[in-house]
Write an enzyme that holds these catalytic residues in place. Structure first.
Site, short mmCIF file in Angstrom:
data_model
loop_
_atom_site.label_atom_id
_atom_site.label_comp_id
_atom_site.label_asym_id
_atom_site.label_seq_id
_atom_site.Cartn_x
_atom_site.Cartn_y
_atom_site.Cartn_z
N SER A 169 0.82 -1.21 0.00
CA SER A 169 0.00 0.00 0.00
C SER A 169 0.85 1.25 0.00
CB SER A 169 -0.85 0.04 1.26
OG SER A 169 -1.49 -1.18 1.47
N HIS A 205 -1.03 -2.74 -7.08
CA HIS A 205 -1.78 -2.44 -5.86
C HIS A 205 -3.28 -2.56 -6.11
CE1 HIS A 205 -3.04 0.75 -2.69
NE2 HIS A 205 -3.09 -0.44 -2.18
N GLU A 265 -3.66 -0.05 -9.18
CA GLU A 265 -2.66 1.01 -9.27
C GLU A 265 -1.33 0.33 -9.60
OE1 GLU A 265 -1.94 4.85 -6.38
OE2 GLU A 265 -2.35 2.96 -5.44
N ASN A 291 -3.45 5.86 -1.54
CA ASN A 291 -3.26 5.99 -0.09
C ASN A 291 -2.66 7.33 0.33
OD1 ASN A 291 -4.46 3.64 0.84
ND2 ASN A 291 -2.71 2.43 0.19
N1 3HC Z 1 -15.87 -10.12 -1.98
C1 3HC Z 1 -16.61 -10.29 -3.08
N2 3HC Z 1 -17.73 -9.58 -3.34
C2 3HC Z 1 -18.12 -8.68 -2.42
C3 3HC Z 1 -17.41 -8.45 -1.23
C4 3HC Z 1 -16.23 -9.22 -1.02
N3 3HC Z 1 -15.48 -9.07 0.06
N4 3HC Z 1 -18.04 -7.49 -0.53
C5 3HC Z 1 -19.12 -7.13 -1.25
N5 3HC Z 1 -19.15 -7.84 -2.39
C6 3HC Z 1 -20.15 -7.72 -3.48
C7 3HC Z 1 -21.52 -8.17 -3.01
O1 3HC Z 1 -21.68 -9.57 -3.21
C8 3HC Z 1 -22.44 -7.37 -3.91
O2 3HC Z 1 -22.55 -7.98 -5.17
P1 3HC Z 1 -23.89 -7.85 -6.06
O3 3HC Z 1 -24.16 -6.38 -6.22
O4 3HC Z 1 -23.53 -8.53 -7.32
O5 3HC Z 1 -24.95 -8.55 -5.27
C9 3HC Z 1 -21.68 -6.05 -4.12
O6 3HC Z 1 -20.30 -6.34 -3.82
C10 3HC Z 1 -22.19 -4.98 -3.22
O7 3HC Z 1 -22.10 -5.46 -1.88
P2 3HC Z 1 -23.20 -5.22 -0.76
O8 3HC Z 1 -24.55 -5.05 -1.39
O9 3HC Z 1 -23.05 -6.27 0.31
O10 3HC Z 1 -22.76 -3.92 -0.01
P3 3HC Z 1 -22.50 -2.49 -0.58
O11 3HC Z 1 -23.37 -2.14 -1.71
O12 3HC Z 1 -22.50 -1.68 0.62
O13 3HC Z 1 -21.00 -2.57 -1.15
C11 3HC Z 1 -18.68 -2.35 -0.88
C12 3HC Z 1 -19.94 -3.05 -0.39
C13 3HC Z 1 -18.41 -2.74 -2.34
C14 3HC Z 1 -17.55 -2.84 -0.01
C15 3HC Z 1 -18.91 -0.80 -0.80
O14 3HC Z 1 -19.34 -0.45 0.48
C16 3HC Z 1 -17.67 -0.01 -1.14
O15 3HC Z 1 -17.36 0.21 -2.29
N6 3HC Z 1 -16.95 0.45 -0.09
C17 3HC Z 1 -15.70 1.21 -0.25
C18 3HC Z 1 -14.58 0.26 -0.47
C19 3HC Z 1 -13.27 0.97 -0.69
O16 3HC Z 1 -13.18 2.19 -0.66
N7 3HC Z 1 -12.23 0.19 -0.90
C20 3HC Z 1 -10.90 0.70 -1.11
C21 3HC Z 1 -10.17 0.66 0.16
S1 3HC Z 1 -8.55 1.31 -0.02
C22 3HC Z 1 -7.63 0.00 -0.39
O17 3HC Z 1 -8.07 -1.11 -0.51
C23 3HC Z 1 -6.19 0.28 -0.54
C24 3HC Z 1 -5.40 -0.35 0.56
O18 3HC Z 1 -4.02 -0.23 0.24
C25 3HC Z 1 -5.64 0.27 1.92
#
Ligand code: 3HC
Length: 282
Positions: free
Chosen positions: A119, A140, A152, A190
């Site tokens: 990250s 990433h 990324e 990040n």
């Molecule tokens: N694995 C696989 N699929 C997943 C999942 C997982 N862990 N979590 C959710 N999903 C799928 C669900 O099955 C659902 O699929 P569908 O629409 O086909 O039925 C879809 O994603 C939407 O999930 P939910 O309906 O349960 O919930 P939300 O609509 O609230 O979405 C989320 C969940 C996609 C996690 C959304 O809240 C989101 O986009 N959150 C922000 C995530 C983010 O910002 N991530 C980046 C973090 S930074 C990073 O990773 C960098 C690192 O270096 C720190």
């Protein structure tokens, strides 16, 4: 180089997600963890994530079987010799990642590309642990990997054009949008995200608002899918702190100093979803 066999180091949430998207793209994956049982546990999590897709009618059962057959769990680096690419997705710890890269350099073919899902840690530094810095690159992924559309790609000082092009092509084969970042701590995502999450911790520390109100403010006021505390819990508070420390140490600017409250949560073992408690209880 077209990538057909992939090693993934670390069978946690990021490594498992990377293995899943690669296997879905028809690539043979060796999923490695320190012990075979941990790698098998990682594969079992992928199996249950695919099962949910089958139940929703989004994936045929035959496809699930095929994807899982592309993933072989392993407890060590013994079967990485034939991999075209190894992606390291271990804990965000510089000394650990340096050792992994030095070990991978011996365990893989000299032609293989070595990528890190770090990250924030320097790709140039990881490349310098090997005899092939031209073939070392940052790849990433975002969490949750199967859902998030971005990869990324980070070029170290020595990363060559052929390696960069192979990794961009692979990310596109996974169906991801690629952005390219320089090897500067935090890269693009990040550099912007972690100060935001850290600032939310300072705000909470000052009792600016409750956890729920700060999260709702961002979700409803900014249209963020998750509030900063929900997102920090998803990423892991130890990971957020580790990235914060890299930004602070490497960029040398006080504005990146980790919030004491974040340190306290990590010290308490409240690491977010993975430990059952972070800013929220799970
Ligand atoms: N694995 C696989 N699929 C997943 C999942 C997982 N862990 N979590 C959710 N999903 C799928 C669900 O099955 C659902 O699929 P569908 O629409 O086909 O039925 C879809 O994603 C939407 O999930 P939910 O309906 O349960 O919930 P939300 O609509 O609230 O979405 C989320 C969940 C996609 C996690 C959304 O809240 C989101 O986009 N959150 C922000 C995530 C983010 O910002 N991530 C980046 C973090 S930074 C990073 O990773 C960098 C690192 O270096 C720190």
């Amino acid at each position: 180089m077209s990538i057909e066999t992939l090693g993934v180091i670390g069978a946690g949430q990021m490594g498992g997600g990377i293995a899943q998207v690669a296997a879905q793209a028809g690539i043979k994956v060796v999923l490695v963890d320190a012990q075979l049982e941990m790698a098998e546990k990682g594969r079992a999590k992928i199996a249950s994530s695919l099962e949910k897709l089958v139940q929703k009618g989004k994936l045929p059962e035959s496809e699930r079987t095929k994807i899982l057959s592309n993933i072989t769990p392993a407890g060590g680096y013994g079967s990485l010799g034939t991999c075209d690419l190894v992606v390291e997705a271990a804990t965000e710890n510089q000394e650990l990642k340096k050792k992994i890269f030095s070990d991978l350099d011996r365990a893989t073919s000299p032609d293989a590309i070595l990528a890190s899902n770090t990250s924030s840690i320097s790709i140039t530094l990881l490349g310098a642990q090997t005899k092939r810095p031209g073939k070392v690159i940052g790849m990433h992924f975002m969490n949750p990997v199967p859902v998030m559309k971005l990869v990324e790609v980070v070029r170290g000082l020595a990363t060559d054009d052929a390696t960069y092009q192979s990794i961009v092509a692979l990310g596109e084969r996974f169906g991801k949008k690629i952005v390219t970042a320089k090897d500067i701590p935090g890269f693009i995502v990040n550099r912007l995200l972690i100060p935001f999450l850290n600032e939310a911790c300072f705000a909470l520390q000052e009792s600016l608002g409750s956890i729920e109100d700060i999260d709702s403010g961002c979700k409803l006021g900014l249209n963020h899918p998750m509030g900063p505390f929900e997102l920090a819990d998803l990423i892991g508070l130890d990971t957020c702190l580790a990235i914060s420390e890299v930004l602070h140490d490497e960029l040398g600017d006080d504005k990146y100093r980790p919030a004491p409250l974040l340190r306290q949560y990590v010290a308490a073992g409240w690491l977010g979803r993975k430990s059952g408690r972070g800013f929220y209880k799970y």
